[in-house]
Each structure stands twice: as structure tokens, then as C-alpha cells.
Design a protein around this motif. Structure first.
Motif, PDB file in Angstrom:
ATOM      1  N   MET A   3      87.775  64.677  36.864  1.00  9.61           N
ATOM      2  CA  MET A   3      88.470  65.293  37.948  1.00  9.61           C
ATOM      3  C   MET A   3      87.598  65.870  39.159  1.00  9.61           C
ATOM      4  N   GLY A   4      86.729  66.444  38.798  1.00  7.76           N
ATOM      5  CA  GLY A   4      85.553  66.793  39.894  1.00  7.76           C
ATOM      6  C   GLY A   4      84.956  65.798  40.529  1.00  7.76           C
ATOM      7  N   LEU A   5      84.614  64.711  40.018  1.00  4.38           N
ATOM      8  CA  LEU A   5      84.258  63.522  40.883  1.00  4.38           C
ATOM      9  C   LEU A   5      85.323  63.168  41.604  1.00  4.38           C
ATOM     10  N   ALA A   6      86.493  62.943  41.078  1.00  3.69           N
ATOM     11  CA  ALA A   6      87.575  62.482  42.057  1.00  3.69           C
ATOM     12  C   ALA A   6      87.753  63.500  43.192  1.00  3.69           C
ATOM     13  N   ALA A  23      91.016  54.430  34.555  1.00  7.04           N
ATOM     14  CA  ALA A  23      89.963  54.889  35.418  1.00  7.04           C
ATOM     15  C   ALA A  23      89.035  53.871  35.893  1.00  7.04           C
ATOM     16  N   ALA A  24      88.764  53.087  34.967  1.00  5.05           N
ATOM     17  CA  ALA A  24      87.994  51.809  35.641  1.00  5.05           C
ATOM     18  C   ALA A  24      88.557  51.262  36.840  1.00  5.05           C
ATOM     19  N   ARG A  25      90.042  50.985  36.654  1.00  8.52           N
ATOM     20  CA  ARG A  25      90.917  50.238  37.788  1.00  8.52           C
ATOM     21  C   ARG A  25      90.843  50.866  39.035  1.00  8.52           C
ATOM     22  N   GLN A  26      91.156  52.508  38.708  1.00  9.97           N
ATOM     23  CA  GLN A  26      91.090  53.274  40.138  1.00  9.97           C
ATOM     24  C   GLN A  26      89.684  53.100  40.872  1.00  9.97           C
ATOM     25  N   ALA A  27      88.523  53.314  39.893  1.00 13.60           N
ATOM     26  CA  ALA A  27      87.248  53.283  40.622  1.00 13.60           C
ATOM     27  C   ALA A  27      87.010  51.963  41.184  1.00 13.60           C
ATOM     28  N   ASP A  28      87.409  50.679  40.757  1.00 16.74           N
ATOM     29  CA  ASP A  28      87.406  49.273  41.271  1.00 16.74           C
ATOM     30  C   ASP A  28      88.080  49.402  42.530  1.00 16.74           C
ATOM     31  N   LEU A  29      89.381  50.029  42.552  1.00 18.09           N
ATOM     32  CA  LEU A  29      90.165  50.004  43.676  1.00 18.09           C
ATOM     33  C   LEU A  29      89.398  50.786  44.736  1.00 18.09           C
ATOM     34  N   MET A  30      88.926  51.777  44.490  1.00 20.96           N
ATOM     35  CA  MET A  30      87.972  52.680  45.474  1.00 20.96           C
ATOM     36  C   MET A  30      86.994  51.956  46.094  1.00 20.96           C
ATOM     37  N   VAL A  52      77.303  56.619  46.664  1.00 22.58           N
ATOM     38  CA  VAL A  52      77.002  57.779  45.546  1.00 22.58           C
ATOM     39  C   VAL A  52      77.822  58.169  44.753  1.00 22.58           C
ATOM     40  N   VAL A  53      79.104  58.492  45.268  1.00 23.97           N
ATOM     41  CA  VAL A  53      80.174  58.790  44.585  1.00 23.97           C
ATOM     42  C   VAL A  53      80.637  57.865  43.724  1.00 23.97           C
ATOM     43  N   LEU A  54      80.723  56.472  44.042  1.00 22.85           N
ATOM     44  CA  LEU A  54      81.207  55.393  43.384  1.00 22.85           C
ATOM     45  C   LEU A  54      80.278  55.232  42.017  1.00 22.85           C
ATOM     46  N   ARG A  55      79.001  55.336  42.622  1.00 25.29           N
ATOM     47  CA  ARG A  55      77.978  55.365  41.190  1.00 25.29           C
ATOM     48  C   ARG A  55      78.246  56.190  40.316  1.00 25.29           C
ATOM     49  N   LYS A  56      78.684  57.326  40.776  1.00 21.05           N
ATOM     50  CA  LYS A  56      78.725  58.696  39.844  1.00 21.05           C
ATOM     51  C   LYS A  56      79.748  58.419  38.834  1.00 21.05           C
ATOM     52  N   LEU A  57      81.089  57.891  39.599  1.00 24.40           N
ATOM     53  CA  LEU A  57      82.273  57.709  38.881  1.00 24.40           C
ATOM     54  C   LEU A  57      82.298  56.384  37.870  1.00 24.40           C
ATOM     55  N   ARG A  58      81.418  55.402  38.077  1.00 25.04           N
ATOM     56  CA  ARG A  58      81.134  54.354  37.137  1.00 25.04           C
ATOM     57  C   ARG A  58      80.345  54.882  36.181  1.00 25.04           C
TER      58      ARG A  58
END
Length: 100
Positions: free
Chosen positions: A70-73, A34-41, A85-91
Motif C-alpha cells: 500500500m505504501g509503495l502504491a 498485483a502483478a497485473r496492476q504493476a504491469d499496467l502501470m 524506481v517505483v516500478l522496480r520497487k513494486l515488482r
């Protein structure tokens, strides 16, 4: 917003039973993925890369029963690529899973 890792724990327990080492290993793999995908985003420089990473994050979350993630994605897929904002929520959500 805090994300309860309870669903993740329940999903893992259903799969591995009482093998705590395996549960910990799978949990770590989930958090790393999950962290890897958020980093890529966060590093995406085009819409396609953003959408690809968000879709992979959504699939990973679905396979582990992490409904909130899933909802955040989905929020990322429906919103503007690179949305801070989305990136902050994901992290923050991933940090909650890592701590739980």
C-alpha cells in the motif's frame, strides 16, 4: 527492500482458517492481481492510466492487509507517472510476496 509476506499470510489465515488450498488460491489471486496492476502501470502512457492502476493496486493491497505494498502504491500516486524506481520497487515487493 524485502517485504515480509507474514501480514498477508496472517490475513488469509484469519479468513480461511486451516484450508491450505483456499489460502494458496487466494494468495495466487493476490499476486496475479498485483502483478497485473504493476504491469499496467509500466505500460501506462498517460497520467490517468498510471493513477488508475496505482489506485487499484493500493485497494488490492489494502484488502489483503499488505501495508508495505500500500505504501509503495501511495509512493507511485504521489510521484511522477512512469517512475522506473517505483516500478522496480513494486515488482520486487510482488516477487517477495510470490516467493513467500
Amino acid at each position: 527492500m524485502a517485504y515480509d509476506p507474514g501480514a498477508l499470510n496472517a490475513s488469509l489465515a484469519a479468513v480461511v482458517g486451516s484450508d491450505m488450498d483456499l489460502m494458496r488460491e487466494l494468495r495466487d489471486a493476490f499476486v496475479e492481481g498485483a502483478a497485473r496492476q504493476a504491469d499496467l502501470m509500466g505500460r501506462a502512457r498517460c497520467d490517468a492510466n498510471w493513477e488508475f492502476a496505482a489506485s487499484r493496486l493500493k485497494s488490492l493491497a489494502a484488502s489483503f492487509g499488505a501495508v508495505g505494498l500500500m505504501g509503495l502504491a501511495d509512493e507511485a500516486l504521489e510521484g511522477a507517472p512512469g517512475d522506473p524506481v517505483v516500478l522496480r520497487k513494486l515488482r520486487a515487493a510482488i516477487d517477495d510476496f510470490a516467493a513467500g
